[in-house]
Design a protein around this motif. Structure first.
Motif, mmCIF file in Angstrom:
data_model
loop_
_atom_site.group_PDB
_atom_site.id
_atom_site.type_symbol
_atom_site.label_atom_id
_atom_site.label_comp_id
_atom_site.label_asym_id
_atom_site.label_seq_id
_atom_site.Cartn_x
_atom_site.Cartn_y
_atom_site.Cartn_z
ATOM 1 N N TYR A 1 42.233 36.678 35.652
ATOM 2 C CA TYR A 1 42.540 36.852 36.947
ATOM 3 C C TYR A 1 43.260 35.709 37.414
ATOM 4 O O TYR A 1 43.449 35.390 38.660
ATOM 5 C CB TYR A 1 41.220 36.960 37.768
ATOM 6 N N SER A 2 44.139 35.004 36.492
ATOM 7 C CA SER A 2 45.061 33.847 37.042
ATOM 8 C C SER A 2 46.114 34.400 37.837
ATOM 9 O O SER A 2 46.944 35.457 37.449
ATOM 10 C CB SER A 2 45.714 33.305 35.808
ATOM 11 N N LEU A 3 46.265 33.556 38.945
ATOM 12 C CA LEU A 3 47.428 34.228 39.971
ATOM 13 C C LEU A 3 48.854 34.129 39.139
ATOM 14 O O LEU A 3 49.463 34.835 39.518
ATOM 15 C CB LEU A 3 47.409 33.032 41.173
ATOM 16 N N LEU A 4 48.841 33.363 38.155
ATOM 17 C CA LEU A 4 50.242 33.257 37.361
ATOM 18 C C LEU A 4 50.367 34.422 36.601
ATOM 19 O O LEU A 4 51.505 34.608 36.168
ATOM 20 C CB LEU A 4 50.203 31.795 36.708
ATOM 21 N N GLU A 5 49.519 35.236 36.375
ATOM 22 C CA GLU A 5 49.266 36.205 35.330
ATOM 23 C C GLU A 5 49.306 37.733 35.763
ATOM 24 O O GLU A 5 49.525 38.510 34.890
ATOM 25 C CB GLU A 5 48.266 36.115 34.143
ATOM 26 N N ILE A 6 48.910 37.912 37.054
ATOM 27 C CA ILE A 6 48.687 39.200 37.648
ATOM 28 C C ILE A 6 49.491 39.586 38.686
ATOM 29 O O ILE A 6 50.490 39.054 39.029
ATOM 30 C CB ILE A 6 47.143 39.300 38.252
ATOM 31 N N GLU A 7 49.654 40.879 38.800
ATOM 32 C CA GLU A 7 50.714 41.657 39.526
ATOM 33 C C GLU A 7 50.080 42.160 40.709
ATOM 34 O O GLU A 7 48.814 42.500 40.756
ATOM 35 C CB GLU A 7 51.527 42.761 38.859
ATOM 36 N N PRO A 8 50.667 42.810 41.719
ATOM 37 C CA PRO A 8 50.062 43.435 42.734
ATOM 38 C C PRO A 8 49.466 44.881 42.405
ATOM 39 O O PRO A 8 50.030 45.372 41.311
ATOM 40 C CB PRO A 8 51.416 43.647 43.755
ATOM 41 N N PRO A 9 48.380 45.111 43.159
ATOM 42 C CA PRO A 9 47.849 44.726 44.425
ATOM 43 C C PRO A 9 46.671 43.579 44.042
ATOM 44 O O PRO A 9 46.412 42.712 45.177
ATOM 45 C CB PRO A 9 47.115 45.792 44.806
ATOM 46 N N GLU A 10 46.237 43.441 42.782
ATOM 47 C CA GLU A 10 45.395 42.309 42.747
ATOM 48 C C GLU A 10 46.001 40.891 43.114
ATOM 49 O O GLU A 10 45.203 39.857 43.751
ATOM 50 C CB GLU A 10 44.874 42.216 41.137
ATOM 51 N N HIS A 11 47.092 40.448 42.572
ATOM 52 C CA HIS A 11 47.803 39.317 43.059
ATOM 53 C C HIS A 11 47.853 39.111 44.448
ATOM 54 O O HIS A 11 47.657 38.023 45.212
ATOM 55 C CB HIS A 11 49.155 39.410 42.248
ATOM 56 N N THR A 12 48.209 40.090 45.370
ATOM 57 C CA THR A 12 48.607 40.152 46.769
ATOM 58 C C THR A 12 47.072 39.560 47.465
ATOM 59 O O THR A 12 46.947 38.806 47.943
ATOM 60 C CB THR A 12 48.901 41.347 47.292
ATOM 61 N N ARG A 13 46.224 40.283 46.874
ATOM 62 C CA ARG A 13 44.688 40.224 47.403
ATOM 63 C C ARG A 13 44.204 38.591 47.056
ATOM 64 O O ARG A 13 43.711 37.942 48.018
ATOM 65 C CB ARG A 13 43.694 40.856 46.876
ATOM 66 N N LEU A 14 44.232 38.307 45.977
ATOM 67 C CA LEU A 14 44.222 36.732 45.516
ATOM 68 C C LEU A 14 44.745 35.716 46.202
ATOM 69 O O LEU A 14 44.514 34.565 46.726
ATOM 70 C CB LEU A 14 44.150 36.498 43.956
ATOM 71 N N ARG A 15 46.321 35.996 46.327
ATOM 72 C CA ARG A 15 46.934 34.868 46.804
ATOM 73 C C ARG A 15 46.764 34.778 48.481
ATOM 74 O O ARG A 15 47.007 33.881 48.793
ATOM 75 C CB ARG A 15 48.464 35.408 46.606
ATOM 76 N N THR A 16 46.417 36.052 49.080
ATOM 77 C CA THR A 16 46.301 35.955 50.322
ATOM 78 C C THR A 16 45.299 35.253 50.707
ATOM 79 O O THR A 16 45.052 34.303 51.858
ATOM 80 C CB THR A 16 46.101 37.478 51.083
ATOM 81 N N LEU A 17 44.263 35.126 49.948
ATOM 82 C CA LEU A 17 43.107 34.329 50.253
ATOM 83 C C LEU A 17 43.322 33.036 50.148
ATOM 84 O O LEU A 17 42.271 31.808 50.759
ATOM 85 C CB LEU A 17 41.827 34.885 49.373
ATOM 86 N N VAL A 18 44.088 32.413 49.323
ATOM 87 C CA VAL A 18 44.190 30.895 49.056
ATOM 88 C C VAL A 18 45.182 30.340 49.644
ATOM 89 O O VAL A 18 45.577 29.192 49.736
ATOM 90 C CB VAL A 18 44.093 30.734 47.665
ATOM 91 N N ASN A 19 46.311 31.313 49.978
ATOM 92 C CA ASN A 19 47.651 30.857 50.698
ATOM 93 C C ASN A 19 47.559 29.871 51.719
ATOM 94 O O ASN A 19 48.290 29.042 51.879
ATOM 95 C CB ASN A 19 48.661 32.022 50.773
ATOM 96 N N ARG A 20 46.669 30.354 52.857
ATOM 97 C CA ARG A 20 46.489 29.735 54.025
ATOM 98 C C ARG A 20 46.193 28.232 53.788
ATOM 99 O O ARG A 20 46.708 27.201 54.457
ATOM 100 C CB ARG A 20 45.310 30.202 54.858
ATOM 101 N N ALA A 21 45.667 27.751 52.884
ATOM 102 C CA ALA A 21 45.180 26.264 52.546
ATOM 103 C C ALA A 21 46.523 25.641 51.936
ATOM 104 O O ALA A 21 46.449 24.377 52.038
ATOM 105 C CB ALA A 21 44.197 26.175 51.524
#
Length: 415
Positions: free
Chosen positions: A100-120
């Motif tokens: 589930y690495s952000l570097l290795e996945i594509e949307p929609p999973e990537h979008t969900r994961l990135r949204t959760l950590v991007n704010r920081a």
């Protein structure tokens, strides 16, 4: 026409290149090879890697954003369909950590994961860390200034990025050395011609890394704190929370990506500044000059050289036809040296104002830690050269025996 180095063979007609990526003459100074590729064959088939590579700025920039290419392929096709080998049992722990690495996945999973950590990681939040980064840099220099010499990576560059990303996530400072070991083993999986020993070390460290993160997750579930891990655990996105497996993968990739490249870049930047013969006091005279200097070091000595993509459909780029399941490589560091975008591209010019460098990538996989890396570089480099104005190299810098990362093994300095 520039003469080619003896370890490089280029056939411009077939766009075929022969080059040993483990030759010290190459990885010690890859920029002159990139210059030759730009001159003769910016899009080429690398015989030893059995893959097509792109070095042109416009092609690399476009392909990083092209949704016909992706970081994964198994979400749209099976291994059997693509003729890919089955996962190797001795890499089971590494593969699990990467799942589930952000570097290795594509949307929609990537979008969900990135949204959760991007704010920081957005700039306005990261900027609050500037005093803490500065204090850490000053304290480290206090520790070796009186010695009159230091090996900069172990005394400075290694410590700052891993300490800061660990603190953001919620990991105690004293775990830093262990994180470095796990990370070094982990990224060994991305070296050319990695050995089975490299793979076993990466798998072992992936297991230990994941086990440690799981203990932290359990602690934060019971007692949340003001840190990124607690935020990821307790924040939902469209009614969904991250699973433990997603939390482990995301934490590991943030720790690795949050420091590995910045460690390299601090060393690379200090080296290129000292080798330039220019006055550091001029480069860091104010905030604007500092930012331009940092961007120029990122351009001319990027820490990550290659990013790969899968063709998700049949597609043609620069006259090369790809079928679904083909892999292509984009050389970010070479794109930064494209003479069509940068005048005198092999010359370090800290006042340069041309195209943006591609060292952090582009598109949906643009490095999430870029604001943090830039803040660290813009903070610690001026402090280092202000505190040690007579800084000089006392030995030839030793480049790490890795490609496609680019960094130093040692940087011995005196003042």
């Amino acid at each position: 026409m520039t003469a080619l180095p003896p370890f490089l063979r280029i056939d411009p007609t077939s766009r075929s290149v022969s080059l040993d990526g483990r030759d010290p003459a190459f990885y010690g100074d890859p920029n002159r090879v990139y210059a030759a590729l730009h001159e003769h064959c910016p899009t080429f088939y690398w015989e030893e890697q059995k893959q097509w590579f792109f070095t042109g700025y416009d092609h690399v920039n476009a392909l990083l954003r092209d949704r016909r290419f992706g970081r994964q392929i198994l979400h749209i096709a099976s291994r059997e369909e693509l003729g890919l080998p089955e996962p190797q049992p001795h890499l089971a722990n590494f593969d699990l950590a990467e799942r589930y690495s952000l570097l290795e996945i594509e949307p929609p999973e990537h979008t969900r994961l990135r949204t959760l950590v991007n704010r920081a990681f957005v700039s306005r939040h990261i900027e609050r860390l500037r005093p803490e980064i500065a204090e850490l840099a000053e304290t480290l220099i206090d520790g070796f200034e009186k010695e009159g010499r230091t090996e900069l990576l172990s005394s400075f560059a290694d410590i700052i990025p891993v300490t800061m990303i660990a603190r953001m996530i919620g990991i105690p400072d004293e775990i830093g050395p262990q994180l470095l070991k796990w990370s070094h083993d982990y990224v060994g999986m991305y070296m050319f011609k990695r050995t089975r020993e490299d793979e076993l070390a990466a798998d072992r460290s992936a297991r230990e890394f994941a086990d440690y993160v799981k203990t932290l997750i359990a602690e934060r579930r019971k007692a949340p704190q003001e840190d990124l891990l607690s935020h990821m655990i307790h924040t939902e996105h469209k009614g969904q929370y991250l699973s433990d497996e997603e939390l482990v993968s995301t934490t590991i990739v943030l720790l690795n990506a949050g420091h590995e490249a910045t460690v390299h870049q601090i060393g690379n930047s200090v080296r290129v500044i000292l080798e330039s013969g220019l006055r550091p006091a001029d480069m860091f005279r104010d905030e604007t000059a500092t930012e331009r200097t940092v961007e120029e070091t990122l351009r001319i000595c990027a820490p990550v050289h290659i990013f790969q993509r899968w063709a998700l459909e049949d597609v043609e780029v620069d006259g090369v036809s790809f079928t679904r399941g083909d892999k292509v490589s984009l050389i970010l560091a070479a794109a930064n040296l494209d003479p069509k975008k940068f005048s005198d591209p092999l010359v370090f010019r800290p006042d340069r104002q041309e195209a943006a460098n591609l060292s952090f990538g582009a598109g949906i996989h643009f490095c999430i830690g870029a604001p943090l890396a830039r803040l660290e570089l813009n903070t610690v480099l001026p402090i280092l050269f202000r505190r040690l104005p007579c800084l000089r190299m006392v030995a030839m810098p030793r480049v790490k025996d890795v490609y496609h990362f680019h960094g130093l093994e040692r940087l011995d300095l005196a003042w």
